[in-house]
Each structure stands twice: as structure tokens, then as C-alpha cells.
Design a protein around this motif. Structure first.
Motif, PDB file in Angstrom:
ATOM      1  N   LYS A  33       0.845  -1.190   0.000  1.00  0.00           N
ATOM      2  CA  LYS A  33       0.000   0.000   0.000  1.00  0.00           C
ATOM      3  C   LYS A  33       0.881   1.240   0.000  1.00  0.00           C
ATOM      4  N   ARG A  34       0.713   2.098  -0.993  1.00  0.00           N
ATOM      5  CA  ARG A  34       1.496   3.315  -1.065  1.00  0.00           C
ATOM      6  C   ARG A  34       0.632   4.462  -1.565  1.00  0.00           C
ATOM      7  N   CYS A  35       0.998   5.646  -1.156  1.00  0.00           N
ATOM      8  CA  CYS A  35       0.282   6.845  -1.563  1.00  0.00           C
ATOM      9  C   CYS A  35       0.795   7.327  -2.920  1.00  0.00           C
ATOM     10  N   THR A  36       0.019   8.190  -3.554  1.00  0.00           N
ATOM     11  CA  THR A  36       0.319   8.683  -4.891  1.00  0.00           C
ATOM     12  C   THR A  36       0.334  10.203  -4.900  1.00  0.00           C
ATOM     13  N   TRP A  37       1.256  10.785  -5.673  1.00  0.00           N
ATOM     14  CA  TRP A  37       1.310  12.232  -5.858  1.00  0.00           C
ATOM     15  C   TRP A  37       0.452  12.633  -7.051  1.00  0.00           C
ATOM     16  N   ALA A  38      -0.191  13.778  -6.962  1.00  0.00           N
ATOM     17  CA  ALA A  38      -0.999  14.318  -8.058  1.00  0.00           C
ATOM     18  C   ALA A  38      -0.949  15.839  -7.982  1.00  0.00           C
ATOM     19  N   GLU A  39      -1.384  16.497  -9.046  1.00  0.00           N
ATOM     20  CA  GLU A  39      -1.409  17.966  -9.084  1.00  0.00           C
ATOM     21  C   GLU A  39      -2.839  18.454  -8.907  1.00  0.00           C
ATOM     22  N   VAL A  41      -5.884  20.637  -9.508  1.00  0.00           N
ATOM     23  CA  VAL A  41      -6.340  21.402 -10.667  1.00  0.00           C
ATOM     24  C   VAL A  41      -7.359  22.452 -10.238  1.00  0.00           C
ATOM     25  N   ALA A  42      -8.261  22.079  -9.327  1.00  0.00           N
ATOM     26  CA  ALA A  42      -9.286  22.995  -8.840  1.00  0.00           C
ATOM     27  C   ALA A  42      -9.597  22.654  -7.390  1.00  0.00           C
ATOM     28  N   VAL A  43      -9.995  23.671  -6.622  1.00  0.00           N
ATOM     29  CA  VAL A  43     -10.336  23.467  -5.212  1.00  0.00           C
ATOM     30  C   VAL A  43     -11.637  24.188  -4.889  1.00  0.00           C
ATOM     31  N   GLY A  44     -12.368  23.652  -3.906  1.00  0.00           N
ATOM     32  CA  GLY A  44     -13.600  24.274  -3.456  1.00  0.00           C
ATOM     33  C   GLY A  44     -13.332  25.467  -2.553  1.00  0.00           C
ATOM     34  N   GLN A  45     -14.366  26.241  -2.272  1.00  0.00           N
ATOM     35  CA  GLN A  45     -14.202  27.473  -1.488  1.00  0.00           C
ATOM     36  C   GLN A  45     -13.867  27.224  -0.023  1.00  0.00           C
ATOM     37  N   SER A  46     -14.112  26.023   0.496  1.00  0.00           N
ATOM     38  CA  SER A  46     -13.807  25.726   1.900  1.00  0.00           C
ATOM     39  C   SER A  46     -12.431  25.094   2.096  1.00  0.00           C
ATOM     40  N   VAL A  47     -11.691  24.862   1.032  1.00  0.00           N
ATOM     41  CA  VAL A  47     -10.359  24.262   1.133  1.00  0.00           C
ATOM     42  C   VAL A  47      -9.387  25.332   1.605  1.00  0.00           C
ATOM     43  N   ARG A  48      -8.620  25.018   2.679  1.00  0.00           N
ATOM     44  CA  ARG A  48      -7.749  26.023   3.289  1.00  0.00           C
ATOM     45  C   ARG A  48      -6.277  25.873   2.940  1.00  0.00           C
ATOM     46  N   SER A  49      -5.796  24.657   2.746  1.00  0.00           N
ATOM     47  CA  SER A  49      -4.353  24.467   2.631  1.00  0.00           C
ATOM     48  C   SER A  49      -3.873  24.043   1.245  1.00  0.00           C
ATOM     49  N   VAL A  50      -4.748  24.012   0.266  1.00  0.00           N
ATOM     50  CA  VAL A  50      -4.364  23.601  -1.082  1.00  0.00           C
ATOM     51  C   VAL A  50      -4.792  24.679  -2.067  1.00  0.00           C
ATOM     52  N   GLU A  51      -3.922  24.938  -3.033  1.00  0.00           N
ATOM     53  CA  GLU A  51      -4.232  25.864  -4.123  1.00  0.00           C
ATOM     54  C   GLU A  51      -3.991  25.145  -5.441  1.00  0.00           C
ATOM     55  N   PRO A  52      -4.664  25.558  -6.514  1.00  0.00           N
ATOM     56  CA  PRO A  52      -4.391  24.934  -7.811  1.00  0.00           C
ATOM     57  C   PRO A  52      -2.905  25.040  -8.159  1.00  0.00           C
ATOM     58  N   GLY A  53      -2.353  23.949  -8.656  1.00  0.00           N
ATOM     59  CA  GLY A  53      -0.933  23.890  -8.983  1.00  0.00           C
ATOM     60  C   GLY A  53      -0.100  23.194  -7.929  1.00  0.00           C
ATOM     61  N   ASP A  54      -0.616  23.020  -6.720  1.00  0.00           N
ATOM     62  CA  ASP A  54       0.100  22.314  -5.655  1.00  0.00           C
ATOM     63  C   ASP A  54       0.129  20.812  -5.957  1.00  0.00           C
ATOM     64  N   ARG A  55       1.176  20.143  -5.473  1.00  0.00           N
ATOM     65  CA  ARG A  55       1.241  18.684  -5.531  1.00  0.00           C
ATOM     66  C   ARG A  55       0.695  18.146  -4.215  1.00  0.00           C
ATOM     67  N   VAL A  56      -0.186  17.156  -4.312  1.00  0.00           N
ATOM     68  CA  VAL A  56      -0.794  16.584  -3.114  1.00  0.00           C
ATOM     69  C   VAL A  56      -0.554  15.082  -3.079  1.00  0.00           C
ATOM     70  N   LEU A  57      -0.483  14.540  -1.873  1.00  0.00           N
ATOM     71  CA  LEU A  57      -0.275  13.116  -1.646  1.00  0.00           C
ATOM     72  C   LEU A  57      -1.574  12.528  -1.120  1.00  0.00           C
ATOM     73  N   TYR A  58      -2.057  11.444  -1.775  1.00  0.00           N
ATOM     74  CA  TYR A  58      -3.321  10.830  -1.357  1.00  0.00           C
ATOM     75  C   TYR A  58      -3.236   9.314  -1.508  1.00  0.00           C
ATOM     76  N   ASP A  59      -4.155   8.619  -0.885  1.00  0.00           N
ATOM     77  CA  ASP A  59      -4.245   7.165  -0.964  1.00  0.00           C
ATOM     78  C   ASP A  59      -5.070   6.811  -2.201  1.00  0.00           C
ATOM     79  N   PRO A  60      -4.493   6.111  -3.186  1.00  0.00           N
ATOM     80  CA  PRO A  60      -5.225   5.829  -4.421  1.00  0.00           C
ATOM     81  C   PRO A  60      -6.409   4.871  -4.244  1.00  0.00           C
ATOM     82  N   GLU A  61      -6.498   4.193  -3.105  1.00  0.00           N
ATOM     83  CA  GLU A  61      -7.645   3.316  -2.872  1.00  0.00           C
ATOM     84  C   GLU A  61      -8.888   4.103  -2.466  1.00  0.00           C
TER      85      GLU A  61
END
Length: 100
Positions: A33-39, A41-61
């Protein structure tokens, strides 16, 4: 995007991949089990710590895939992200540029 949703574009194709040593790993190979990096593209109005263009780490499952204009994206909640990598976090001296 609405509320706390983050739309991301995965960085690589989910098929055969190469190790850092150049060994071809088939898509059918069982991986731990490993996490995946992605970019982001768009964020909702309540998202505080991510902006479009940031790389994020998430669980692909824990992903929900959507298709927009022929391109496949992954839709996540902000709370499902494990890390954010952005140049704006690297402005301070001694910082790794990661927000965990």
C-alpha cells in the motif's frame, strides 16, 4: 468545485512503470500500500491548505474518478490528503516545502 473538494490530475499512467534502477514493473504486480502524488487542478471554497498547482499526496484506494472533457481526474475531500507540496511553503529557511 464545491465545499471541501479537491480535483487532482494524476502524474503518471496506471500501467507499467519503471523502478529508479530502470527495471520494468508490470501493471499486474502486487505492490504494498502506497500513496500517490498528483497535481491539484481545482479546489472548493472551503479548502484552506491547497491551491491549484500544488502537488498533493493521497491514498489511491480512496479515490473517485471523474471524466471532464475527455480527461480523467480524481475527486477528493481535503481531509483525504496526506501532504501538500508547494513552492510557497519553501519560502522559510530550513523548510522542506511540504505541509503535513
Amino acid at each position: 468545485m464545491l465545499h471541501d473538494r479537491v480535483l487532482v490530475k494524476t502524474e503518471g499512467a496506471e500501467g507499467e512503470r519503471r523502478s529508479t534502477g530502470g527495471i520494468l514493473i508490470p501493471a499486474t504486480a502486487e505492490l504494498s500500500k502506497r500513496c500517490t502524488w498528483a497535481e491539484a487542478v481545482a479546489v472548493g471554497q472551503s479548502v484552506r491548505s491547497v491551491e491549484p498547482g500544488d502537488r498533493v499526496l493521497y491514498d489511491p484506494e480512496d479515490k473517485l474518478e471523474v471524466e471532464v472533457r475527455g480527461a480523467t481526474y480524481v475527486l477528493l475531500r481535503e481531509r483525504d490528503l496526506h501532504a501538500v507540496a508547494a513552492k510557497r511553503f519553501g519560502d522559510t529557511e530550513g523548510s522542506t516545502g511540504l505541509y503535513l
